[in-house]
Design an enzyme around this catalytic site. Sequence first.
Site, PDB file in Angstrom:
ATOM      1  N   ASP A 197       0.849  -1.202   0.000  1.00  0.00           N
ATOM      2  CA  ASP A 197       0.000   0.000   0.000  1.00  0.00           C
ATOM      3  C   ASP A 197       0.884   1.251   0.000  1.00  0.00           C
ATOM      4  O   ASP A 197       1.847   1.352   0.773  1.00  0.00           O
ATOM      5  CB  ASP A 197      -0.889  -0.033   1.256  1.00  0.00           C
ATOM      6  N   ASN A 205      -1.939  13.046  -4.293  1.00  0.00           N
ATOM      7  CA  ASN A 205      -3.038  13.564  -5.119  1.00  0.00           C
ATOM      8  C   ASN A 205      -3.262  15.048  -4.843  1.00  0.00           C
ATOM      9  O   ASN A 205      -3.418  15.853  -5.759  1.00  0.00           O
ATOM     10  CB  ASN A 205      -4.342  12.817  -4.806  1.00  0.00           C
ATOM     11  N   HIS A 210      -4.696  14.584  -9.408  1.00  0.00           N
ATOM     12  CA  HIS A 210      -5.112  13.193  -9.619  1.00  0.00           C
ATOM     13  C   HIS A 210      -4.411  12.542 -10.800  1.00  0.00           C
ATOM     14  O   HIS A 210      -4.062  11.354 -10.754  1.00  0.00           O
ATOM     15  CB  HIS A 210      -6.630  13.139  -9.831  1.00  0.00           C
ATOM     16  N   ASP A 214      -2.420   9.135 -10.735  1.00  0.00           N
ATOM     17  CA  ASP A 214      -2.679   7.970 -11.605  1.00  0.00           C
ATOM     18  C   ASP A 214      -1.387   7.455 -12.225  1.00  0.00           C
ATOM     19  O   ASP A 214      -1.142   6.247 -12.297  1.00  0.00           O
ATOM     20  CB  ASP A 214      -3.649   8.361 -12.732  1.00  0.00           C
ATOM     21  N   GLU A 240      -4.909   2.636  -3.731  1.00  0.00           N
ATOM     22  CA  GLU A 240      -3.442   2.551  -3.844  1.00  0.00           C
ATOM     23  C   GLU A 240      -2.924   1.270  -3.210  1.00  0.00           C
ATOM     24  O   GLU A 240      -1.857   1.210  -2.657  1.00  0.00           O
ATOM     25  CB  GLU A 240      -2.754   3.768  -3.232  1.00  0.00           C
TER      26      GLU A 240
HETATM   27  N1  LIG Z   1      -4.901   9.306  -8.476  1.00  0.00           N
HETATM   28  C1  LIG Z   1      -5.648   8.322  -7.962  1.00  0.00           C
HETATM   29  N2  LIG Z   1      -5.913   8.317  -6.661  1.00  0.00           N
HETATM   30  C2  LIG Z   1      -6.638   7.342  -6.137  1.00  0.00           C
HETATM   31  C3  LIG Z   1      -7.159   6.310  -6.940  1.00  0.00           C
HETATM   32  N3  LIG Z   1      -7.854   5.458  -6.148  1.00  0.00           N
HETATM   33  C4  LIG Z   1      -7.780   5.957  -4.905  1.00  0.00           C
HETATM   34  N4  LIG Z   1      -7.040   7.091  -4.885  1.00  0.00           N
HETATM   35  C5  LIG Z   1      -6.732   7.957  -3.758  1.00  0.00           C
HETATM   36  O1  LIG Z   1      -5.900   7.303  -2.823  1.00  0.00           O
HETATM   37  C6  LIG Z   1      -6.035   7.991  -1.589  1.00  0.00           C
HETATM   38  C7  LIG Z   1      -6.019   7.006  -0.468  1.00  0.00           C
HETATM   39  O2  LIG Z   1      -6.062   7.724   0.723  1.00  0.00           O
HETATM   40  P1  LIG Z   1      -6.037   7.033   2.118  1.00  0.00           P
HETATM   41  O3  LIG Z   1      -6.915   5.819   2.109  1.00  0.00           O
HETATM   42  O4  LIG Z   1      -6.357   8.088   3.129  1.00  0.00           O
HETATM   43  O5  LIG Z   1      -4.590   6.508   2.306  1.00  0.00           O
HETATM   44  P2  LIG Z   1      -3.197   7.279   2.278  1.00  0.00           P
HETATM   45  O6  LIG Z   1      -3.352   8.747   2.071  1.00  0.00           O
HETATM   46  O7  LIG Z   1      -2.334   6.573   1.301  1.00  0.00           O
HETATM   47  O8  LIG Z   1      -2.694   7.021   3.739  1.00  0.00           O
HETATM   48  P3  LIG Z   1      -2.062   5.702   4.328  1.00  0.00           P
HETATM   49  O9  LIG Z   1      -2.479   4.562   3.462  1.00  0.00           O
HETATM   50  O10 LIG Z   1      -2.609   5.593   5.690  1.00  0.00           O
HETATM   51  O11 LIG Z   1      -0.586   5.896   4.323  1.00  0.00           O
HETATM   52  C8  LIG Z   1      -7.329   8.795  -1.652  1.00  0.00           C
HETATM   53  O12 LIG Z   1      -7.011  10.166  -1.735  1.00  0.00           O
HETATM   54  C9  LIG Z   1      -7.954   8.362  -2.976  1.00  0.00           C
HETATM   55  O13 LIG Z   1      -8.639   9.409  -3.625  1.00  0.00           O
HETATM   56  C10 LIG Z   1      -6.874   6.342  -8.339  1.00  0.00           C
HETATM   57  O14 LIG Z   1      -7.283   5.484  -9.118  1.00  0.00           O
HETATM   58  N5  LIG Z   1      -6.112   7.362  -8.799  1.00  0.00           N
END
Ligand SMILES: Nc1nc2c(ncn2[C@@H]2O[C@H](COP(=O)(O)OP(=O)(O)OP(=O)(O)O)[C@@H](O)[C@H]2O)c(=O)[nH]1
Length: 329
Positions: A197, A205, A210, A214, A240
């Site tokens: 992860d 982002n 975004h 991606d 992610e």
């Molecule tokens: N660019 C992009 N962002 C994505 C996609 N799918 C999910 N995300 C983003 O991934 C982020 C995940 O955030 P969190 O679940 O808070 O996790 P994190 O910020 O990585 O924090 P930790 O995992 O705790 O380290 C969110 O902002 C989602 O919008 C995608 O397909 N593309």
Amino acid sequence: MLNHSVKLKIFLVSAFALLIGAIFKAVENDFIVVVADVLMVGIFLLAAFQVATKRERNPSDFFILQMVTLFYMLVVYRSPEVIYLWSYPLVMAYYFLLPHQKAISLNGVLLAWSALITYSFLPIEYFARYIVTLSTASVFAYSFSVLVAKQSEILKQQAQTDILTGLSNRRAMEAELVTELSRLKRYKGDSCLMILDIDHFKSINDKFGHAKGDKALNALANIVKQRLRKCDRIFRYGGEEFVIILPNTELQHGVLLAEYFRELVSHTELIDEVNLTISVGVTEMVVGEDWKTCFERADRHLYVAKKQGRNRTVSDKEDFLQIINGGVG
Ligand SMILES: Nc1nc2c(ncn2[C@@H]2O[C@H](COP(=O)(O)OP(=O)(O)OP(=O)(O)O)[C@@H](O)[C@H]2O)c(=O)[nH]1
């Protein structure tokens, strides 16, 4: 190809229709057809029973259609004028229910037999029309079934693929985990499950947008994929988070690989200006457990890795990591 409830209805309706036919034939004293008819009723009722009770070994569609074809050949021989037009729905049933090769083989038998029988009683002009129309119906049915098979293959592919990275998705992962656990049960050995992860991806982002997020996801998927063996399977679980199945891999080697990815990612500028770190949970797949139990264990390790400050690997046995880090240090 058809689901159980549709099959059950088809079998019961067929048995009922054949029973009515048997009664008519009994009135006409055509006992050979009555016996064949009753046999067919028996086959359909048995098939219906097996489908209804969800037996694993229910009769194949091919077996049933072979029997139906034999039955058709008998009754069209006995009463050609009344029966020969049933060849059309039979052709449809072949292509609707069977794989192409099997459908073509039964279709060939049906065409040859129908031609032989109808030649003896239809005027030549009607005979020619009958054969041309039956052949045309066969070609259409074949073409249609090829098209449907291709489209359902594309749909299946799409349903199991993540659009952004082109990796297999969560749906495919569940099926593969089930397969890997049953493979382990049969052949033993060691396999690992890894969940990887990206840390603080939300801030990537937020900071870069975004589109760049991606690109980073794609870049990460690519570098991990390149390092994996052909028999390993990688999935984008969602957001992610990536999941990797490592067949024939001991936990120690799974942890080593996780650490390799972690080091690699932390020292690579995945895309311009974007540096990431990842946290990883690794677990050994245990013979006899279900996929959810295994997945949840790896997910718990990942959670611990996040809790402990991210950019780290957590597995079933902490000492592996100490040995590795000791070695590195
Ligand atoms: N660019 C992009 N962002 C994505 C996609 N799918 C999910 N995300 C983003 O991934 C982020 C995940 O955030 P969190 O679940 O808070 O996790 P994190 O910020 O990585 O924090 P930790 O995992 O705790 O380290 C969110 O902002 C989602 O919008 C995608 O397909 N593309």
